[in-house]
Motif scaffolding. Structure first.
Motif, PDB file in Angstrom:
ATOM      1  N   MET B   1      25.080   5.369  40.450  1.00 49.42           N
ATOM      2  CA  MET B   1      26.242   4.739  40.060  1.00 49.42           C
ATOM      3  C   MET B   1      27.716   5.565  39.816  1.00 49.42           C
ATOM      4  O   MET B   1      28.650   4.920  39.565  1.00 49.42           O
ATOM      5  CB  MET B   1      26.110   3.836  38.976  1.00 49.42           C
ATOM      6  CG  MET B   1      24.790   2.675  39.060  1.00 49.42           C
ATOM      7  SD  MET B   1      25.154   1.561  40.389  1.00 49.42           S
ATOM      8  CE  MET B   1      26.355   0.529  39.262  1.00 49.42           C
ATOM      9  N   ASP B   3      29.592   6.992  41.836  1.00 49.88           N
ATOM     10  CA  ASP B   3      30.834   6.886  42.826  1.00 49.88           C
ATOM     11  C   ASP B   3      31.130   5.231  42.768  1.00 49.88           C
ATOM     12  O   ASP B   3      31.803   4.677  43.886  1.00 49.88           O
ATOM     13  CB  ASP B   3      30.619   7.447  44.227  1.00 49.88           C
ATOM     14  CG  ASP B   3      29.144   6.589  44.813  1.00 49.88           C
ATOM     15  OD1 ASP B   3      28.415   6.023  43.855  1.00 49.88           O
ATOM     16  OD2 ASP B   3      28.844   6.727  45.871  1.00 49.88           O
ATOM     17  N   LEU B   4      30.636   4.338  41.765  1.00 42.65           N
ATOM     18  CA  LEU B   4      31.186   2.900  42.105  1.00 42.65           C
ATOM     19  C   LEU B   4      31.769   2.703  40.886  1.00 42.65           C
ATOM     20  O   LEU B   4      31.576   3.194  39.707  1.00 42.65           O
ATOM     21  CB  LEU B   4      29.687   1.964  42.019  1.00 42.65           C
ATOM     22  CG  LEU B   4      28.743   2.102  43.411  1.00 42.65           C
ATOM     23  CD1 LEU B   4      27.571   1.444  43.047  1.00 42.65           C
ATOM     24  CD2 LEU B   4      29.578   1.796  44.720  1.00 42.65           C
ATOM     25  N   GLU B   5      32.714   1.761  41.070  1.00 41.64           N
ATOM     26  CA  GLU B   5      33.475   1.148  39.841  1.00 41.64           C
ATOM     27  C   GLU B   5      33.344  -0.238  39.671  1.00 41.64           C
ATOM     28  O   GLU B   5      33.433  -0.915  40.771  1.00 41.64           O
ATOM     29  CB  GLU B   5      34.889   1.645  39.902  1.00 41.64           C
ATOM     30  CG  GLU B   5      35.008   2.942  39.554  1.00 41.64           C
ATOM     31  CD  GLU B   5      36.405   3.627  39.558  1.00 41.64           C
ATOM     32  OE1 GLU B   5      37.373   2.591  39.754  1.00 41.64           O
ATOM     33  OE2 GLU B   5      36.807   5.005  39.585  1.00 41.64           O
ATOM     34  N   LEU B   6      33.649  -0.684  38.702  1.00 39.58           N
ATOM     35  CA  LEU B   6      33.805  -2.306  38.553  1.00 39.58           C
ATOM     36  C   LEU B   6      35.145  -2.699  38.506  1.00 39.58           C
ATOM     37  O   LEU B   6      36.122  -2.095  37.787  1.00 39.58           O
ATOM     38  CB  LEU B   6      33.048  -2.655  37.198  1.00 39.58           C
ATOM     39  CG  LEU B   6      31.681  -2.323  37.050  1.00 39.58           C
ATOM     40  CD1 LEU B   6      31.160  -2.713  35.348  1.00 39.58           C
ATOM     41  CD2 LEU B   6      30.623  -3.239  37.971  1.00 39.58           C
ATOM     42  N   VAL B   7      35.455  -3.609  39.123  1.00 38.50           N
ATOM     43  CA  VAL B   7      36.713  -4.028  39.211  1.00 38.50           C
ATOM     44  C   VAL B   7      36.653  -5.456  38.515  1.00 38.50           C
ATOM     45  O   VAL B   7      35.891  -6.366  38.602  1.00 38.50           O
ATOM     46  CB  VAL B   7      37.203  -4.206  40.477  1.00 38.50           C
ATOM     47  CG1 VAL B   7      38.579  -5.183  40.724  1.00 38.50           C
ATOM     48  CG2 VAL B   7      37.523  -3.165  41.379  1.00 38.50           C
ATOM     49  N   THR B   8      37.703  -5.670  37.716  1.00 40.64           N
ATOM     50  CA  THR B   8      37.807  -6.880  37.055  1.00 40.64           C
ATOM     51  C   THR B   8      38.855  -7.750  37.544  1.00 40.64           C
ATOM     52  O   THR B   8      40.083  -7.422  37.952  1.00 40.64           O
ATOM     53  CB  THR B   8      38.328  -6.626  35.586  1.00 40.64           C
ATOM     54  OG1 THR B   8      37.616  -5.753  34.790  1.00 40.64           O
ATOM     55  CG2 THR B   8      38.580  -8.274  34.802  1.00 40.64           C
ATOM     56  N   LEU B   9      38.476  -9.006  37.993  1.00 43.95           N
ATOM     57  CA  LEU B   9      39.274  -9.940  38.824  1.00 43.95           C
ATOM     58  C   LEU B   9      40.398 -10.587  37.876  1.00 43.95           C
ATOM     59  O   LEU B   9      39.734 -10.977  36.766  1.00 43.95           O
ATOM     60  CB  LEU B   9      38.388 -10.918  39.563  1.00 43.95           C
ATOM     61  CG  LEU B   9      37.308 -10.455  40.493  1.00 43.95           C
ATOM     62  CD1 LEU B   9      36.667 -11.789  41.226  1.00 43.95           C
ATOM     63  CD2 LEU B   9      38.091  -9.631  41.669  1.00 43.95           C
ATOM     64  N   THR B  10      41.376 -10.802  38.462  1.00 39.89           N
ATOM     65  CA  THR B  10      42.293 -11.618  37.663  1.00 39.89           C
ATOM     66  C   THR B  10      41.881 -12.997  37.575  1.00 39.89           C
ATOM     67  O   THR B  10      40.956 -13.462  38.608  1.00 39.89           O
ATOM     68  CB  THR B  10      43.938 -11.614  38.149  1.00 39.89           C
ATOM     69  OG1 THR B  10      43.708 -12.242  39.431  1.00 39.89           O
ATOM     70  CG2 THR B  10      44.206 -10.205  38.206  1.00 39.89           C
ATOM     71  N   ARG B  12      43.425 -15.817  38.631  1.00 44.77           N
ATOM     72  CA  ARG B  12      43.886 -16.265  39.819  1.00 44.77           C
ATOM     73  C   ARG B  12      42.760 -15.757  40.951  1.00 44.77           C
ATOM     74  O   ARG B  12      42.584 -16.817  42.015  1.00 44.77           O
ATOM     75  CB  ARG B  12      45.269 -15.794  40.000  1.00 44.77           C
ATOM     76  CG  ARG B  12      45.670 -16.557  40.980  1.00 44.77           C
ATOM     77  CD  ARG B  12      47.082 -16.362  41.164  1.00 44.77           C
ATOM     78  NE  ARG B  12      47.756 -16.517  42.721  1.00 44.77           N
ATOM     79  CZ  ARG B  12      48.857 -16.953  42.789  1.00 44.77           C
ATOM     80  NH1 ARG B  12      50.159 -16.783  41.932  1.00 44.77           N
ATOM     81  NH2 ARG B  12      49.592 -17.355  44.009  1.00 44.77           N
ATOM     82  N   GLN B  13      42.507 -14.348  41.023  1.00 44.70           N
ATOM     83  CA  GLN B  13      41.536 -14.212  42.028  1.00 44.70           C
ATOM     84  C   GLN B  13      40.088 -14.887  41.792  1.00 44.70           C
ATOM     85  O   GLN B  13      39.422 -15.010  42.727  1.00 44.70           O
ATOM     86  CB  GLN B  13      41.415 -12.621  41.845  1.00 44.70           C
ATOM     87  CG  GLN B  13      42.697 -11.916  42.467  1.00 44.70           C
ATOM     88  CD  GLN B  13      42.859 -10.289  42.347  1.00 44.70           C
ATOM     89  OE1 GLN B  13      41.924  -9.938  41.218  1.00 44.70           O
ATOM     90  NE2 GLN B  13      43.369  -9.615  42.867  1.00 44.70           N
ATOM     91  N   ALA B  16      40.300 -18.546  42.899  1.00 47.56           N
ATOM     92  CA  ALA B  16      40.274 -18.684  44.206  1.00 47.56           C
ATOM     93  C   ALA B  16      39.040 -18.203  45.099  1.00 47.56           C
ATOM     94  O   ALA B  16      38.910 -18.783  46.127  1.00 47.56           O
ATOM     95  CB  ALA B  16      41.446 -17.558  44.965  1.00 47.56           C
ATOM     96  N   ARG B  17      38.331 -17.176  44.389  1.00 47.63           N
ATOM     97  CA  ARG B  17      37.081 -16.812  44.821  1.00 47.63           C
ATOM     98  C   ARG B  17      35.998 -17.889  44.772  1.00 47.63           C
ATOM     99  O   ARG B  17      35.153 -18.403  45.611  1.00 47.63           O
ATOM    100  CB  ARG B  17      36.445 -15.554  44.481  1.00 47.63           C
ATOM    101  CG  ARG B  17      35.198 -15.162  45.029  1.00 47.63           C
ATOM    102  CD  ARG B  17      34.717 -13.851  44.600  1.00 47.63           C
ATOM    103  NE  ARG B  17      34.488 -14.145  43.325  1.00 47.63           N
ATOM    104  CZ  ARG B  17      33.614 -12.982  42.455  1.00 47.63           C
ATOM    105  NH1 ARG B  17      33.409 -11.734  43.026  1.00 47.63           N
ATOM    106  NH2 ARG B  17      33.379 -13.215  40.840  1.00 47.63           N
TER     107      ARG B  17
END
Lengths: 314, 52
Positions: B1, B3-10, B12-13, B16-17
Protein backbone atom coordinates in the motif's frame (compact mmCIF):
# COMPACT_ATOMS: atom_id res chain seq x y z
CA UNK A 1 -12.93 8.71 0.11
CA UNK A 2 -11.39 7.34 -3.03
CA UNK A 3 -8.37 5.08 -3.37
CA UNK A 4 -6.27 6.19 -6.32
CA UNK A 5 -2.97 5.30 -7.90
CA UNK A 6 -0.11 7.54 -6.77
CA UNK A 7 0.87 8.40 -10.35
CA UNK A 8 -2.66 9.70 -11.00
CA UNK A 9 -2.39 12.21 -8.18
CA UNK A 10 0.83 13.60 -9.59
CA UNK A 11 -0.67 13.87 -13.06
CA UNK A 12 -1.27 17.58 -13.66
CA UNK A 13 -4.45 16.85 -15.63
CA UNK A 14 -5.98 14.70 -12.92
CA UNK A 15 -9.02 16.00 -11.11
CA UNK A 16 -12.04 14.46 -9.46
CA UNK A 17 -15.06 15.31 -11.56
CA UNK A 18 -17.72 17.64 -10.22
CA UNK A 19 -20.04 16.98 -13.14
CA UNK A 20 -23.58 15.99 -12.22
CA UNK A 21 -25.99 13.84 -14.20
CA UNK A 22 -27.64 17.10 -15.28
CA UNK A 23 -24.39 18.27 -16.89
CA UNK A 24 -24.20 15.04 -18.89
CA UNK A 25 -27.87 15.39 -19.83
CA UNK A 26 -27.09 18.89 -21.15
CA UNK A 27 -24.53 17.29 -23.50
CA UNK A 28 -27.45 15.59 -25.25
CA UNK A 29 -28.81 18.98 -26.44
CA UNK A 30 -32.29 18.34 -24.98
CA UNK A 31 -34.01 21.06 -27.02
CA UNK A 32 -32.71 19.65 -30.32
CA UNK A 33 -33.55 16.18 -29.04
CA UNK A 34 -37.17 17.20 -28.43
CA UNK A 35 -37.51 18.21 -32.09
CA UNK A 36 -35.92 14.92 -33.16
CA UNK A 37 -38.29 12.96 -30.93
CA UNK A 38 -41.30 14.80 -32.30
CA UNK A 39 -40.42 14.41 -36.00
CA UNK A 40 -39.37 10.75 -35.54
CA UNK A 41 -42.65 10.11 -33.71
CA UNK A 42 -44.59 11.64 -36.62
CA UNK A 43 -42.72 9.42 -39.10
CA UNK A 44 -43.39 6.35 -36.99
CA UNK A 45 -47.08 7.02 -36.34
CA UNK A 46 -47.83 8.19 -39.90
CA UNK A 47 -46.48 4.93 -41.36
CA UNK A 48 -49.19 2.62 -42.71
CA UNK A 49 -48.22 -0.13 -40.28
CA UNK A 50 -49.06 -0.46 -36.62
CA UNK A 51 -46.30 -1.79 -34.43
CA UNK A 52 -46.36 -2.85 -30.81
CA UNK A 53 -46.68 0.37 -28.76
CA UNK A 54 -43.86 -0.67 -26.46
CA UNK A 55 -41.54 -1.34 -29.40
CA UNK A 56 -42.57 2.07 -30.77
CA UNK A 57 -41.58 3.74 -27.48
CA UNK A 58 -38.23 1.93 -27.54
CA UNK A 59 -37.65 3.06 -31.13
CA UNK A 60 -38.32 6.71 -30.25
CA UNK A 61 -36.15 6.43 -27.13
CA UNK A 62 -33.26 4.91 -29.10
CA UNK A 63 -33.54 7.60 -31.79
CA UNK A 64 -33.59 10.29 -29.08
CA UNK A 65 -30.49 8.83 -27.37
CA UNK A 66 -28.73 8.51 -30.74
CA UNK A 67 -29.49 12.15 -31.54
CA UNK A 68 -28.29 13.13 -28.06
CA UNK A 69 -25.09 11.14 -28.56
CA UNK A 70 -24.32 13.04 -31.75
CA UNK A 71 -24.93 16.27 -29.77
CA UNK A 72 -22.36 15.15 -27.17
CA UNK A 73 -19.84 14.37 -29.91
CA UNK A 74 -20.53 17.81 -31.41
CA UNK A 75 -19.90 19.48 -28.04
CA UNK A 76 -16.68 17.49 -27.61
CA UNK A 77 -15.28 18.65 -30.95
CA UNK A 78 -16.65 22.19 -30.90
CA UNK A 79 -15.66 23.10 -27.33
CA UNK A 80 -13.11 25.64 -28.58
CA UNK A 81 -15.58 27.62 -30.68
CA UNK A 82 -18.46 27.13 -28.22
CA UNK A 83 -16.30 28.91 -25.61
CA UNK A 84 -16.17 32.16 -27.61
CA UNK A 85 -19.83 32.30 -28.64
CA UNK A 86 -22.33 33.87 -26.22
CA UNK A 87 -25.05 31.36 -27.17
CA UNK A 88 -22.89 28.33 -26.36
CA UNK A 89 -20.30 29.49 -23.79
CA UNK A 90 -22.26 27.99 -20.89
CA UNK A 91 -22.34 24.48 -22.39
CA UNK A 92 -20.87 21.77 -20.12
CA UNK A 93 -17.48 21.41 -21.87
CA UNK A 94 -16.50 25.09 -22.41
CA UNK A 95 -17.74 25.94 -18.91
CA UNK A 96 -15.43 23.26 -17.48
CA UNK A 97 -18.12 21.12 -15.87
CA UNK A 98 -17.37 18.16 -18.14
CA UNK A 99 -13.97 17.38 -19.66
CA UNK A 100 -13.68 16.88 -23.45
CA UNK A 101 -12.64 13.27 -22.83
CA UNK A 102 -15.76 12.62 -20.74
CA UNK A 103 -17.96 14.14 -23.46
CA UNK A 104 -16.28 12.01 -26.15
CA UNK A 105 -16.64 8.78 -24.15
CA UNK A 106 -20.24 9.61 -23.27
CA UNK A 107 -21.10 10.32 -26.93
CA UNK A 108 -19.42 7.18 -28.25
CA UNK A 109 -20.97 4.85 -25.65
CA UNK A 110 -24.46 6.26 -26.22
CA UNK A 111 -24.00 6.07 -30.01
CA UNK A 112 -23.20 2.36 -29.89
CA UNK A 113 -25.88 1.67 -27.28
CA UNK A 114 -28.66 3.47 -29.18
CA UNK A 115 -27.83 1.90 -32.55
CA UNK A 116 -27.50 -1.62 -31.11
CA UNK A 117 -30.74 -1.28 -29.11
CA UNK A 118 -32.65 -0.07 -32.19
CA UNK A 119 -31.16 -2.87 -34.30
CA UNK A 120 -31.76 -5.71 -31.84
CA UNK A 121 -35.21 -4.65 -30.62
CA UNK A 122 -36.72 -2.91 -33.68
CA UNK A 123 -34.99 -3.47 -37.03
CA UNK A 124 -31.58 -3.06 -38.60
CA UNK A 125 -32.64 -0.67 -41.39
CA UNK A 126 -33.67 1.98 -38.86
CA UNK A 127 -30.53 1.23 -36.82
CA UNK A 128 -28.34 1.68 -39.91
CA UNK A 129 -30.05 4.99 -40.70
CA UNK A 130 -29.53 6.13 -37.09
CA UNK A 131 -25.84 5.17 -37.26
CA UNK A 132 -25.50 7.06 -40.55
CA UNK A 133 -27.23 10.12 -39.03
CA UNK A 134 -24.89 10.17 -36.02
CA UNK A 135 -21.88 9.81 -38.34
CA UNK A 136 -23.21 12.52 -40.65
CA UNK A 137 -23.79 15.01 -37.84
CA UNK A 138 -20.63 14.29 -35.84
CA UNK A 139 -18.13 13.72 -38.63
CA UNK A 140 -19.46 15.17 -41.91
CA UNK A 141 -21.09 18.29 -40.39
CA UNK A 142 -19.21 19.00 -37.14
CA UNK A 143 -15.68 17.93 -38.04
CA UNK A 144 -15.65 18.53 -41.80
CA UNK A 145 -18.22 21.05 -43.08
CA UNK A 146 -18.87 23.44 -40.19
CA UNK A 147 -15.48 25.17 -40.23
CA UNK A 148 -14.92 24.81 -43.96
CA UNK A 149 -17.85 26.08 -46.02
CA UNK A 150 -20.83 28.45 -45.69
CA UNK A 151 -22.92 25.59 -47.11
CA UNK A 152 -22.26 23.79 -43.77
CA UNK A 153 -25.83 23.87 -42.51
CA UNK A 154 -27.30 23.25 -45.98
CA UNK A 155 -25.56 19.87 -46.33
CA UNK A 156 -25.33 19.22 -42.60
CA UNK A 157 -29.05 19.89 -42.31
CA UNK A 158 -29.62 16.42 -43.71
CA UNK A 159 -28.67 15.00 -40.29
CA UNK A 160 -31.55 16.86 -38.64
CA UNK A 161 -33.91 15.82 -41.42
CA UNK A 162 -33.40 12.07 -41.05
CA UNK A 163 -35.48 11.35 -37.89
CA UNK A 164 -38.88 11.04 -39.65
CA UNK A 165 -37.31 8.58 -42.12
CA UNK A 166 -35.84 6.61 -39.21
CA UNK A 167 -39.22 6.61 -37.45
CA UNK A 168 -40.94 5.43 -40.63
CA UNK A 169 -38.27 2.74 -41.16
CA UNK A 170 -38.69 1.59 -37.55
CA UNK A 171 -42.40 0.97 -38.20
CA UNK A 172 -42.26 -0.42 -41.74
CA UNK A 173 -38.73 -1.74 -42.23
CA UNK A 174 -38.55 0.34 -45.42
CA UNK A 175 -38.14 3.88 -46.75
CA UNK A 176 -40.91 5.41 -48.87
CA UNK A 177 -41.48 8.58 -50.90
CA UNK A 178 -43.83 9.87 -48.18
CA UNK A 179 -41.09 9.72 -45.55
CA UNK A 180 -38.61 11.27 -47.99
CA UNK A 181 -40.97 14.26 -48.37
CA UNK A 182 -40.93 14.71 -44.57
CA UNK A 183 -37.14 14.65 -44.85
CA UNK A 184 -37.27 17.31 -47.59
CA UNK A 185 -39.45 19.62 -45.49
CA UNK A 186 -36.88 19.68 -42.66
CA UNK A 187 -33.97 19.78 -45.11
CA UNK A 188 -35.29 22.90 -46.88
CA UNK A 189 -36.40 24.47 -43.58
CA UNK A 190 -32.91 24.26 -42.04
CA UNK A 191 -31.02 26.91 -44.09
CA UNK A 192 -33.51 29.80 -43.61
CA UNK A 193 -33.91 28.85 -39.94
CA UNK A 194 -30.16 28.91 -39.18
CA UNK A 195 -29.34 31.79 -41.50
CA UNK A 196 -31.96 33.93 -39.74
CA UNK A 197 -30.11 33.14 -36.49
CA UNK A 198 -26.73 33.71 -38.15
CA UNK A 199 -27.85 37.18 -39.29
CA UNK A 200 -28.40 38.50 -35.78
CA UNK A 201 -25.58 36.39 -34.27
CA UNK A 202 -23.03 37.10 -37.01
CA UNK A 203 -20.60 38.70 -34.54
CA UNK A 204 -20.55 35.49 -32.52
CA UNK A 205 -19.83 33.35 -35.57
CA UNK A 206 -17.17 35.81 -36.79
CA UNK A 207 -15.42 35.68 -33.40
CA UNK A 208 -15.46 31.88 -33.51
CA UNK A 209 -14.25 31.82 -37.12
CA UNK A 210 -17.21 29.75 -38.31
CA UNK A 211 -17.89 30.56 -41.99
CA UNK A 212 -21.64 31.12 -41.75
CA UNK A 213 -23.32 32.59 -44.83
CA UNK A 214 -23.66 36.22 -43.54
CA UNK A 215 -19.95 36.29 -42.62
CA UNK A 216 -18.81 34.90 -45.98
CA UNK A 217 -21.32 36.01 -48.63
CA UNK A 218 -22.63 39.07 -46.79
CA UNK A 219 -26.00 39.88 -45.27
CA UNK A 220 -27.69 40.91 -48.53
CA UNK A 221 -26.82 37.62 -50.22
CA UNK A 222 -27.95 35.67 -47.15
CA UNK A 223 -31.30 37.48 -47.13
CA UNK A 224 -31.82 36.60 -50.83
CA UNK A 225 -30.94 32.97 -50.19
CA UNK A 226 -33.30 32.82 -47.20
CA UNK A 227 -36.10 34.06 -49.45
CA UNK A 228 -35.21 31.54 -52.18
CA UNK A 229 -35.34 28.65 -49.70
CA UNK A 230 -38.68 29.94 -48.37
CA UNK A 231 -40.06 29.87 -51.93
CA UNK A 232 -38.90 26.25 -52.25
CA UNK A 233 -40.11 25.20 -48.81
CA UNK A 234 -43.68 26.51 -49.12
CA UNK A 235 -44.76 24.18 -52.00
CA UNK A 236 -42.78 21.21 -50.65
CA UNK A 237 -44.67 21.61 -47.36
CA UNK A 238 -47.94 21.08 -49.23
CA UNK A 239 -46.57 18.20 -51.33
CA UNK A 240 -47.97 15.39 -49.12
CA UNK A 241 -51.46 16.67 -49.96
CA UNK A 242 -50.64 17.21 -53.67
CA UNK A 243 -49.49 13.59 -53.92
CA UNK A 244 -52.62 12.32 -52.21
CA UNK A 245 -51.04 11.24 -48.91
CA UNK A 246 -53.17 13.56 -46.77
CA UNK A 247 -56.55 15.26 -46.75
CA UNK A 248 -57.18 18.80 -47.98
CA UNK A 249 -57.18 19.98 -44.36
CA UNK A 250 -53.45 19.36 -44.16
CA UNK A 251 -52.97 20.88 -47.61
CA UNK A 252 -54.73 24.11 -46.67
CA UNK A 253 -52.93 24.50 -43.32
CA UNK A 254 -49.55 23.66 -44.90
CA UNK A 255 -50.17 26.18 -47.67
CA UNK A 256 -51.09 28.90 -45.15
CA UNK A 257 -48.04 28.11 -43.02
CA UNK A 258 -45.91 28.25 -46.19
CA UNK A 259 -47.34 31.63 -47.13
CA UNK A 260 -46.48 32.83 -43.62
CA UNK A 261 -42.91 31.56 -44.05
CA UNK A 262 -42.55 33.39 -47.38
CA UNK A 263 -44.02 36.54 -45.78
CA UNK A 264 -41.56 36.53 -42.88
CA UNK A 265 -38.71 35.81 -45.31
CA UNK A 266 -39.87 38.69 -47.51
CA UNK A 267 -39.64 40.98 -44.50
CA UNK A 268 -36.07 39.76 -43.96
CA UNK A 269 -35.29 40.34 -47.64
CA UNK A 270 -36.58 43.92 -47.34
CA UNK A 271 -34.63 44.52 -44.13
CA UNK A 272 -32.36 47.56 -44.30
CA UNK A 273 -28.58 47.07 -44.33
CA UNK A 274 -28.36 49.50 -41.43
CA UNK A 275 -30.91 47.63 -39.30
CA UNK A 276 -28.84 46.27 -36.38
CA UNK A 277 -31.83 45.30 -34.25
CA UNK A 278 -32.78 42.84 -37.00
CA UNK A 279 -36.31 42.33 -35.77
CA UNK A 280 -37.43 40.69 -39.05
CA UNK A 281 -34.64 38.08 -38.77
CA UNK A 282 -35.56 37.37 -35.14
CA UNK A 283 -39.22 37.14 -36.11
CA UNK A 284 -38.41 34.67 -38.91
CA UNK A 285 -36.31 32.57 -36.53
CA UNK A 286 -39.22 32.35 -34.09
CA UNK A 287 -41.77 31.70 -36.84
CA UNK A 288 -39.59 28.96 -38.38
CA UNK A 289 -39.73 27.01 -35.12
CA UNK A 290 -43.50 27.42 -35.03
CA UNK A 291 -43.74 26.43 -38.72
CA UNK A 292 -41.90 23.13 -38.32
CA UNK A 293 -43.79 22.16 -35.19
CA UNK A 294 -47.15 23.14 -36.69
CA UNK A 295 -46.71 21.45 -40.06
CA UNK A 296 -45.64 18.17 -38.46
CA UNK A 297 -48.42 18.40 -35.84
CA UNK A 298 -51.06 18.94 -38.54
CA UNK A 299 -49.59 16.13 -40.62
CA UNK A 300 -49.68 13.85 -37.59
CA UNK A 301 -53.27 14.81 -36.77
CA UNK A 302 -54.31 14.27 -40.38
CA UNK A 303 -52.76 10.79 -40.52
CA UNK A 304 -54.18 9.77 -37.13
CA UNK A 305 -57.69 10.80 -38.16
CA UNK A 306 -57.39 8.94 -41.46
CA UNK A 307 -56.06 5.84 -39.72
CA UNK A 308 -58.85 6.00 -37.14
CA UNK A 309 -61.52 6.39 -39.80
CA UNK A 310 -59.88 3.86 -42.10
CA UNK A 311 -60.08 6.25 -45.00
CA UNK A 312 -57.00 4.92 -46.73
CA UNK A 313 -54.70 7.32 -48.50
CA UNK A 314 -51.87 5.23 -47.19
CA UNK B 1 0.00 0.00 0.00
CA UNK B 2 3.08 2.25 0.03
CA UNK B 3 2.48 3.57 -3.49
CA UNK B 4 -1.22 4.27 -2.88
CA UNK B 5 -2.71 7.33 -1.29
CA UNK B 6 -6.14 8.22 -0.09
CA UNK B 7 -7.83 11.25 -1.57
CA UNK B 8 -10.45 13.08 0.38
CA UNK B 9 -13.24 14.27 -1.87
CA UNK B 10 -14.70 17.68 -1.34
CA UNK B 11 -18.36 17.86 -0.41
CA UNK B 12 -19.16 19.03 -3.95
CA UNK B 13 -17.22 16.17 -5.55
CA UNK B 14 -18.87 13.62 -3.24
CA UNK B 15 -22.34 14.92 -4.05
CA UNK B 16 -21.60 14.98 -7.79
CA UNK B 17 -20.32 11.41 -7.68
CA UNK B 18 -23.39 10.22 -5.78
CA UNK B 19 -25.60 12.05 -8.27
CA UNK B 20 -23.84 10.35 -11.21
CA UNK B 21 -23.95 6.94 -9.51
CA UNK B 22 -27.70 7.19 -8.99
CA UNK B 23 -28.21 8.26 -12.61
CA UNK B 24 -26.11 5.35 -13.92
CA UNK B 25 -28.00 2.93 -11.65
CA UNK B 26 -31.36 4.19 -12.88
CA UNK B 27 -30.22 4.05 -16.52
CA UNK B 28 -29.03 0.45 -16.13
CA UNK B 29 -32.26 -0.54 -14.39
CA UNK B 30 -34.26 1.08 -17.21
CA UNK B 31 -32.19 -0.83 -19.77
CA UNK B 32 -32.91 -4.15 -18.00
CA UNK B 33 -36.65 -3.40 -17.92
CA UNK B 34 -36.63 -2.30 -21.58
CA UNK B 35 -34.93 -5.49 -22.78
CA UNK B 36 -37.09 -7.71 -20.55
CA UNK B 37 -40.40 -6.22 -21.68
CA UNK B 38 -39.24 -5.93 -25.31
CA UNK B 39 -38.47 -9.66 -25.29
CA UNK B 40 -41.99 -10.41 -24.07
CA UNK B 41 -43.44 -7.95 -26.62
CA UNK B 42 -41.52 -9.47 -29.53
CA UNK B 43 -41.95 -13.15 -28.69
CA UNK B 44 -45.27 -12.95 -26.89
CA UNK B 45 -46.27 -14.36 -23.51
CA UNK B 46 -45.73 -17.87 -24.88
CA UNK B 47 -42.03 -17.47 -24.17
CA UNK B 48 -42.86 -17.91 -20.48
CA UNK B 49 -44.59 -21.30 -21.09
CA UNK B 50 -41.90 -23.88 -20.79
CA UNK B 51 -42.41 -27.59 -20.21
CA UNK B 52 -41.60 -28.38 -16.60
Amino acid sequence: MALVDHRSIEDADFRMSEATAGDFFALLKPRVMSLVVFTAFVGLVAAPVTINPFIAVIAILAIAIGAGASGALNMWYDADIDAVMSRTASRPVPSGKVTPGEALSFGLVLSVLSVMTLGVLVNWLSASLLAFTIFFYAVVYTIWLKRWTPQNIVIGGAAGAFPPIIGWAAATGSVSLESVILFLIIFLWTPPHFWALALFKSDDYARAGVPMMPNVAGEASTRRQIFAYALLLAPIGALPWALGYTTAVYGIVAALLGVGFVWYSWKVLRMSDTDRAMKPAKALFGYSLLYLFAIFAVYLGDRLVEHALGLGGV
Amino acid sequence: MDDLELVTLTERQRKARRNRSIAIGLALAALVVIFYVATIAKFGPAILNRPM
